[in-house]
Write an enzyme that holds these catalytic residues in place. Sequence first.
Site, PDB file in Angstrom:
ATOM      1  N   LYS A 133      -5.496  -1.767 -12.467  1.00 45.22           N
ATOM      2  CA  LYS A 133      -4.605  -1.970 -13.994  1.00 45.22           C
ATOM      3  C   LYS A 133      -3.967  -3.291 -13.733  1.00 45.22           C
ATOM      4  O   LYS A 133      -3.888  -3.982 -14.798  1.00 45.22           O
ATOM      5  CB  LYS A 133      -3.607  -0.792 -14.030  1.00 45.22           C
ATOM      6  CG  LYS A 133      -2.672  -0.960 -12.872  1.00 45.22           C
ATOM      7  CD  LYS A 133      -1.260   0.055 -12.960  1.00 45.22           C
ATOM      8  CE  LYS A 133      -0.466   0.159 -12.074  1.00 45.22           C
ATOM      9  NZ  LYS A 133       0.282  -0.969 -11.969  1.00 45.22           N
ATOM     10  N   THR A 134      -3.665  -3.881 -12.466  1.00 49.32           N
ATOM     11  CA  THR A 134      -3.163  -4.866 -12.392  1.00 49.32           C
ATOM     12  C   THR A 134      -3.993  -6.211 -12.492  1.00 49.32           C
ATOM     13  O   THR A 134      -3.777  -7.260 -13.413  1.00 49.32           O
ATOM     14  CB  THR A 134      -2.599  -5.381 -10.726  1.00 49.32           C
ATOM     15  OG1 THR A 134      -1.663  -4.393 -10.364  1.00 49.32           O
ATOM     16  CG2 THR A 134      -2.041  -6.670 -10.672  1.00 49.32           C
ATOM     17  N   ASP A 191       4.089  -2.899 -17.622  1.00 50.40           N
ATOM     18  CA  ASP A 191       3.675  -2.295 -16.542  1.00 50.40           C
ATOM     19  C   ASP A 191       4.273  -1.063 -15.933  1.00 50.40           C
ATOM     20  O   ASP A 191       5.575  -0.943 -16.293  1.00 50.40           O
ATOM     21  CB  ASP A 191       3.215  -3.127 -15.285  1.00 50.40           C
ATOM     22  CG  ASP A 191       2.359  -2.629 -14.187  1.00 50.40           C
ATOM     23  OD1 ASP A 191       1.581  -1.662 -14.429  1.00 50.40           O
ATOM     24  OD2 ASP A 191       2.302  -3.094 -13.094  1.00 50.40           O
ATOM     25  N   GLU A 192       3.779  -0.161 -15.403  1.00 43.92           N
ATOM     26  CA  GLU A 192       4.059   1.012 -15.073  1.00 43.92           C
ATOM     27  C   GLU A 192       5.218   1.736 -16.089  1.00 43.92           C
ATOM     28  O   GLU A 192       6.198   2.305 -15.980  1.00 43.92           O
ATOM     29  CB  GLU A 192       4.998   0.948 -13.806  1.00 43.92           C
ATOM     30  CG  GLU A 192       4.190   0.205 -12.478  1.00 43.92           C
ATOM     31  CD  GLU A 192       3.370   1.180 -11.839  1.00 43.92           C
ATOM     32  OE1 GLU A 192       3.097   2.374 -12.443  1.00 43.92           O
ATOM     33  OE2 GLU A 192       2.686   0.919 -10.999  1.00 43.92           O
ATOM     34  N   GLN A 251       1.499   9.794 -12.437  1.00 43.77           N
ATOM     35  CA  GLN A 251       1.973   8.988 -11.489  1.00 43.77           C
ATOM     36  C   GLN A 251       3.532   9.008 -11.767  1.00 43.77           C
ATOM     37  O   GLN A 251       4.220   7.898 -11.099  1.00 43.77           O
ATOM     38  CB  GLN A 251       1.542   7.750 -11.168  1.00 43.77           C
ATOM     39  CG  GLN A 251       0.113   7.854 -10.669  1.00 43.77           C
ATOM     40  CD  GLN A 251      -0.606   6.553 -10.291  1.00 43.77           C
ATOM     41  OE1 GLN A 251      -0.242   5.926  -9.348  1.00 43.77           O
ATOM     42  NE2 GLN A 251      -1.442   6.188 -11.047  1.00 43.77           N
ATOM     43  N   ARG A 304      -3.048   7.170  -2.589  1.00 45.83           N
ATOM     44  CA  ARG A 304      -2.876   5.848  -1.587  1.00 45.83           C
ATOM     45  C   ARG A 304      -4.102   5.603  -0.902  1.00 45.83           C
ATOM     46  O   ARG A 304      -4.133   4.585  -0.095  1.00 45.83           O
ATOM     47  CB  ARG A 304      -1.501   5.860  -1.125  1.00 45.83           C
ATOM     48  CG  ARG A 304       0.129   6.103  -1.832  1.00 45.83           C
ATOM     49  CD  ARG A 304      -0.171   4.983  -2.983  1.00 45.83           C
ATOM     50  NE  ARG A 304      -0.709   5.694  -4.130  1.00 45.83           N
ATOM     51  CZ  ARG A 304      -1.117   5.186  -5.268  1.00 45.83           C
ATOM     52  NH1 ARG A 304      -1.019   3.911  -5.463  1.00 45.83           N
ATOM     53  NH2 ARG A 304      -1.555   5.867  -6.326  1.00 45.83           N
TER      54      ARG A 304
END
Length: 730
Positions: free
Chosen positions: A34-35, A220-221, A251, A612
């Site tokens: 996504k980044t 973002d997020e 998330q 993770r």
Amino acid sequence: MPVDVLEGLNSAQREAVETTEGPLLIVAGPGSGKTRVITHRIAYLVRVCGVSPYRIAAVTFTNKAAKEMRDRLQRLLGARGQGLTCGTFHAFCATVLRRDGRPVGLEPNFVIYDEEDQVDLLKRTMEAAEVDSNRYPVRGVQSAISGAKSVLLDPGGYAARATSPYEKVVARVYERYQHLLARNQAADFDDLLLKTVHLFQQAPEALAKYQSRYVHLLVDEFQDTNVAQYALARLLASQHRNICVVGDPDQSIYSWRHADIRNILSFRRDYPDAKMVSLAENYRSTKTIVAVAKHLILPNRSRVEKDLYTRRELGPPVAVHEAFNEEEEAVWVVQEVDRLVRQDKARRSECAVMYRTNAQSRAFEEACLRYGIPYQLIGGVRFYQRREVKDIIAYLRMVHNPDDEVSLRRVINVPPRGIGARTLDEAARWAQAASLPLHGALEALACQEGDGPSGAAPPLGTRARAAVQGFLQLLERLRQEAKSLGVAGLLDRAVELTGYRRYLLEGEERGEEQWENVLELRGQAKDLEESVPAAEGLARFLERVALVADVDNLDESKDALTLITLHQAKGLEFPVVFIAGLEEGLLPHVRSLDDPEALEEERRLCYVGVTRAKERLYLLRAFRRHIMGSTKPATPSRFLMDVPAEFILAAPRMAPDGWMKQAPGPAAAAPTGGPLPFRAGDKVRHGKFGDGIVVNCVPSDADHEVTVAFRGDAGVKRLLASYARLEKLA
């Protein structure tokens, strides 16, 4: 067309990058790049669509994420990225308020109070309001006020909705607290958001200025936004409607920070013409870890469906280990880390232990010290919370904003200069009666020779007055010198004029270590000077240190085992991940067991931990655990039951010498042990122990060892299948 902007993107990523007009929702699974998509989308807007970077704003939630974004954009755009706004929500709002905050009562030199400052001010607020902090704990009141601000309720709005006695007490404290913040020319973290929204609502010309500037907004997020952040994003994007939000409901783990998962779930309702792109390919984890994650999250209902997958290799099976208690759990982990390092399967810095609560770190810290395993604890005493660092920052804040009462109280007698608590309390009462900031009251009292206001005797005696005069003269000298000094130079002068170095080295047992921390702070100030105009240096430095987060202290260059909570691990990745404490009442936490929504968030938290991991994943639990003052048998977490047995390998066992030996996996042991008679999740019955659920089943020589979690007092038992005579239930 510049090839490097789209090169290497998969079809879904490319679609997200090339969709530049109108609202866009990008549902990005963990490890889906996504980044990369956000940064390449910005580069595409600049290099292909010809949008000026000045017209683009990208906001995220952590300094670490913002730095990563800026670094990538530097590689993609170089000098062409000048003028781009890229940072956290709070940093963006702080900038807006410094420039245009006067309509909501903030001067450009306002200070930002961190959590410790907020608690300090709230304590004094509650004392003044005669609110018993034993009956109404400060942290609870702070959380209630923070919750009110997150949904855009000012003191009047909160008071109007207050119905219970507790809420009415909070409303009274909230009003006084905001009054003190205003008198100190200060804002807390929540104020940065609340006051920016209020600014845009109350000052149309300010809103129009930013709406006109930002043609494109990227968030973002997005699953972590609260009501205030979503309102801010909608206001900014309402003119051009080019709002791109990126997130994943699976998330969303910060409801305790007032994040509202409904923001991302209802985005398409608020923007009916929004396009949705799903990023489902995971580039981070092995097939095994991705499969475990998918099975783990599947029971949740508050989701946006996506079929997470990866093209990576299968990878090692997930290791599930049961320890007797938390000490054995911790020793097992550090010894397994040592084994991986000795066998060149991982470096210590590539390993992380994740847990639900901060208290769980104790056993791991002790085990690391016992076995000489270097470690770094994320979320301990932060650098900027250390006393000597806070002292120097307080002096700098007093130079920047004389009305900052929290900083004034902190350093007025540090180093000691004969101004006691009684003198300060009397001055504070006089200041309140005179409706003056404490600094202004001290100035008036320090030069007062006769009677005070209304004929009152001056509260300062001759010696106290002289001491206060000396302190105020020191601050004034620093303010004058600050006009020609950078932040590092100003810090040097503050240390010199106050005698702070001598104060540490001569009066403190850890003086040398504390002085090294002051020098580290100076180094950070010096680094900032190289990238910020001198006129903005002090304000920018104080803003940076106020908004730093725990995870910003993660040193990725240090070859040490990382100890971190699951909440703090969001956004990070490690080749090797140990998730500790998978037990009912811990993960999921006891507070969630009777709340379906909270239980779903606990499942999402576990999912975040699992995803993770890049190469190896260990799931750990203890048979007994010390929780909240007592040691009790622990029941395996329901989340363990969602891990398919075909992805599980018995974890390495502890050898008699205390070091690890690997238990044979199913494939290696099959010729002697035969097919597995049970799988994790099977319901079984034992003649003595009653009904239970199989946690694990592994070959053991010519037999199979079955780990079963029985109901009631029997707890968890390890049994040999040939002797146990377990009956499999339907």
